[in-house]
Scaffold this active site. Structure first.
Site, PDB file in Angstrom:
ATOM      1  CB  SER A 143      43.645 -25.345 -22.122  1.00 46.70           C
ATOM      2  OG  SER A 143      43.499 -25.213 -20.714  1.00 46.70           O
ATOM      3  CG  ASP A 144      46.364 -19.140 -21.705  1.00 42.65           C
ATOM      4  OD1 ASP A 144      46.526 -19.213 -20.467  1.00 42.65           O
ATOM      5  OD2 ASP A 144      46.706 -18.139 -22.357  1.00 42.65           O
ATOM      6  CD1 TRP A 145      45.296 -20.879 -14.871  1.00 40.94           C
ATOM      7  CD2 TRP A 145      46.435 -21.843 -16.523  1.00 40.94           C
ATOM      8  NE1 TRP A 145      46.197 -21.779 -14.312  1.00 40.94           N
ATOM      9  CE2 TRP A 145      46.894 -22.388 -15.300  1.00 40.94           C
ATOM     10  CE3 TRP A 145      46.999 -22.327 -17.702  1.00 40.94           C
ATOM     11  CZ2 TRP A 145      47.901 -23.357 -15.221  1.00 40.94           C
ATOM     12  CZ3 TRP A 145      47.992 -23.292 -17.633  1.00 40.94           C
ATOM     13  CH2 TRP A 145      48.432 -23.786 -16.415  1.00 40.94           C
TER      14      TRP A 145
END
Ligand code: BGC
Length: 819
Positions: free
Chosen positions: A233-235
């Site tokens: 996932s993106d952060w």
């Protein structure tokens, strides 16, 4: 005994992974699916798995800390690399990133960014390669191969349609299936073909579903394309537990807290998330670990490049990406005929070498344009510098140039953490007024940054403080800022990295040091960043302009450098306009009027308006070109290197002309109503004339396109080659990027007006001929059939064009596809 072949090795590895997965309990498996810290994945002793360390990317490898003392090699930003059209260079730069990663104990580089230059306003334009999917895909693939060649993982991000910043965490992109496949997914497909080990799911949604739970992670990514890596996932992009767990997302970052950390064990036990889905995620994470050597690692890897080699490569990369868009026989400058060179503009002495946001790294040193030019003229000619009027930009963070730590007297600032009673818990001299550290000091209540500032000029200084929550800033005990600043965004880049600056002014006396003390209370939800900034009084505009004009008039050549700032081109925001501002535009106009031998250098990550472009003798687009910016620029100016760049993106004369600009979601939706038609495709379709076409760029020689040898027929599914013979008709050796475009005016399906099908670069000495071989893959002819949910290739004739840009065709023919 013969060593096992690659296939056999992979099969053995897969068996080993199966055995490891079987050894884990459900709890152990689920723990692996969330990071253990901001930048680390979880370890599992039971199977000899250590943590894997991630780092941004893409302009360098920062490592785990936002610490200005831990420096990194800073590459030109992605738009500059996209301008190079040079797979080998990108492969070599990938090797450099891998070498830096090893040096910093990093296993996973969060790069490349494969989103597209859909709108020139996109805040992360600088971080993406191009407006064209083919150029983006090829450039990204070369970088990925270069990184992974050394056992370090690359990450193709942000999957997908994450092409602008406004409301980026929540924007729901509406994009048709054909455009999605042919334009936005295409670079990711190329990354998977290059063997990328991770793909990062973006924050945004596509057609109503958040990307971390999107079916696209499964099809096409994992099924059709057979991606065997990790979908990360993106952060903080995972916002719910079950939906992303049921989807094909594998790893939620950062950790240790994430919606996956709790709840997921129960969801599996209660049958809402299938155990096989969890096993598949774990197997992928372990496969990644095996690839980077995080399972039973035998020996430490060593960096592969030395500092000198790194600097030379970066310097070469600067020249390779610099685009010469206009040259009225001014460049290259001849050392022999120059006794005085005027260098003008604040960006010449303080260039922007990178964009803002998570991609930021701390270079150990930057060669400014002024340094680079001085170095090349040393012992030969005089360099006179005039900064011109002060640009309208927020003050820069305190640095070692005019600040000292009040305690030690050493250059820099004093960073302290205080408890609620004001007692010191931690103190350290630092080199910058922008701090995200210390990350965790137990009992810390307040962060304090203090410095003795020695003003080099008297007058109204501007002070700035960035961060959220309760903040005060005093100058010699006098409060200039005092307030509580609410955090109005949940965007991590803005909250933790580039918070908005609040400013105030105070009068200072020349050489009379003042004590600055900035304090910020640490409270939950106020982020990690504390920024203290200061700028000297603005120069009188008329005087500064007059001085620049005087200097220009008396010089044999003028180099004026103008550009954008970290604040206008950054993650977290889109740009509001493409203007360089009146001060800079007036400056270029004035010096160009004073001296026709004026070279303008534009220091921006993406397109800007250049209303004076026909008034200057030469115009170079230098991008955000990293730590060797000035060295590479000077090589180009004085002809030690050719300006190798060709535009990766069409530059509009004015924002109003650009066909696709909107980046602002309406009712949460961002409609990609233009479909397939972005970039030059849109300009051609609407018969508009930009300032400079995609693909445009001049070298220092001239070329004649002598002969094109292209097949008249091509069998569907089989590549073909276009052979272009060119002659270097100038007086210097040179490099030419031969571009092949296709069009299908009578297509039964929607097609771009024209699209890039392939390219090749060739070198030749003066007077010599050379043949460029451009391979056109079957992919270039196909289109996505929404009705059939499949790729199809229309049989029949295609226009085949060979050119020097999307707007300059040198040869045209027809190739007919047969079934
Ligand atoms: C960015 C990513 C980056 C991540 C970690 C996010 O805000 O969108 O590109 O890799 O932060 O810094």
């Amino acid at each position: 005994m013969r060593s096992p072949g690659r296939k056999q090795e992979a099969a053995m590895r897969e068996d080993m992974l199966d055995r490891l997965v079987e050894k884990l309990t459900l709890e152990q498996k689920i723990r692996l699916l969330t990071g253990s810290t901001t930048w680390r994945t979880a370890a599992e002793e039971a199977i000899g798995l250590r943590e894997m360390v991630c780092s941004d990317g893409p302009a360098g490898v920062r490592g785990e800390a936002w610490d200005e003392r831990r420096t990194s090699a800073l590459l030109p930003s992605a738009s500059a690399l996209g301008a190079a059209w040079d797979d080998q260079l990108l492969f070599d730069l990938g090797g450099l990133l891998a070498s830096e990663a090893v040096l910093k104990g990093v296993d996973i580089v969060l790069a490349p960014n494969l989103n597209l230059h859909r709108s020139p306003l996109g805040g992360r334009h600088f971080e993406c390669f191009s407006e064209d999917p083919e150029l983006t895909g090829r450039t990204g693939a070369a970088l990925i191969r270069g990184i992974q060649e050394h056992g370090v993982a690359a990450t193709a991000k942000h999957f997908v349609a994450n092409d602008s910043e406004t409301d980026r965490l929540h924007a729901d992109v509406r994009v048709g299936e054909q455009a999605l496949r042919e334009v936005y997914l295409a670079p990711f497909e190329a990354a998977v073909e290059a063997g990328v080990w991770l793909t990062m799911a973006g924050y945004n949604s596509v057609d109503g579903t958040t990307m971390t739970a999107h079916p696209l992670l499964s099809t096409p990514l994992k099924t059709e394309w057979a991606f065997d890596g990790v979908a990360v996932s993106d952060w903080a992009a995972v916002r719910t537990a079950e939906q992303p767990a049921r989807s094909a997302l594998d790893l939620a970052m950062p950790g240790p807290r994430s919606p996956w950390a709790d709840g997921l064990v129960r969801a599996v036990e209660e049958g809402r998330v299938p155990p096989a889905a969890v096993d598949d995620k774990v197997r992928r994470i372990l496969r990644l670990a095996a690839r980077v050597g995080a399972i039973e690692e035998r020996r430490r890897r060593r960096p592969t490049m030395r500092t000198r080699e790194v600097r030379l490569l970066l310097r070469r990369a600067v020249a390779a990406g610099t685009v010469l868009v206009r040259n009225e026989k001014i460049l290259p400058l001849d050392h022999g005929t120059l006794s005085t060179v005027a260098v003008i503009g604040e960006h010449a002495a303080s260039p922007r070498v990178q964009g803002g946001g998570s991609a930021g790294v701390f270079p150990s040193a930057v060669v400014t344009p002024l340094d680079g030019i001085r170095a090349q003229l040393r012992g030969r000619g005089r360099v006179v510098y005039a900064p011109g009027p002060t640009p309208h930009v927020p003050p820069p963070p305190l640095g070692t140039d005019r600040c000292t730590d009040p305690r030690s007297g050493e250059p820099g600032v004093l960073l302290r953490c205080l408890d609620a009673a004001g007692r010191e818990l931690y103190a350290e001299r630092r080199l910058s007024g922008r701090q995200l550290e210390p990350e965790e000091v137990p009992g810390a209540h307040t962060v304090e940054i203090s410095a003795l500032l020695r003003p080099e000029t008297a007058g109204a200084w501007t002070f700035g403080m960035g961060g959220f929550g309760r903040m005060t800033l005093s100058v010699d005990g006098e409060a200039v800022l005092d307030g509580t600043y609410a955090c109005e965004t949940d965007d991590p880049a803005l909250v933790h990295v580039t918070p908005h600056l609040h400013t105030a002014q105070a009068h200072l006396e020349k050489e009379h040091p003042v004590l600055l003390v900035a304090r910020r209370q640490l409270a939950s939800g106020t982020g990690r960043a504390t920024v203290v900034a200061a700028a000297p009084p603005r120069r009188d505009r008329a005087d500064a302009l007059a001085r620049a004009v005087d200097v220009a008039r008396d010089a044999d050549a003028v180099i004026v450098v103008v550009g954008t700032t970290e604040h206008s081109e950054t993650e977290g925001y889109d740009r509001a306009d493409l203007s360089l501002g009146r001060h800079q535009d007036d400056l270029v106009r004035a010096v160009a009027a004073a001296n026709p031998r004026t070279v303008a250098v534009v220091n921006s990550g993406g397109p800007v308006e250049l209303p004076w472009r026909a008034e200057v003798g030469a115009l170079l687009l230098s991008w955000f070109s990293g730590q060797e910016a000035g060295a590479g620029l000077a090589d180009v100016l004085f002809g030690r290197s050719e300006p190798g760049g060709r535009l990766p993106t069409t530059w509009a004369a004015s924002l109003a002309d650009a066909p696709v600009t909107h980046t602002r979601p309406v009712d949460g939706r961002l409609d990609y109503a233009e479909g397939l038609h972005i970039g030059y495709r849109a300009w051609l379709r609407e018969a508009r004339e930009p300032a400079y076409w995609f693909g445009h760029g001049l070298g220092y020689t001239t070329w004649e396109y002598v002969h094109v040898d292209a097949p008249e027929r091509t069998e569907t599914g089989v590549p073909f080659t276009v052979r272009v013979t060119l002659r270097n008709t100038g007086e210097r050796p040179g490099r030419e990027v031969v571009q092949v475009y296709l069009a299908r005016p009578d297509s039964a399906v929607e097609r771009p007006a024209q699209w890039l099908a392939g390219y090749a670069a060739v070198h030749a000495d003066a007077g010599r001929s050379v043949t460029a071989e451009v391979v056109v893959t079957p992919r270039a002819l196909r289109h996505w059939s929404c009705g059939e949910g499949a790729w199809r290739t229309e049989p029949g004739p295609y226009r085949l064009m060979v050119g020097r840009s999307a707007g300059a065709t040198e040869w045209e023919g027809t190739v007919t596809a047969t079934a």
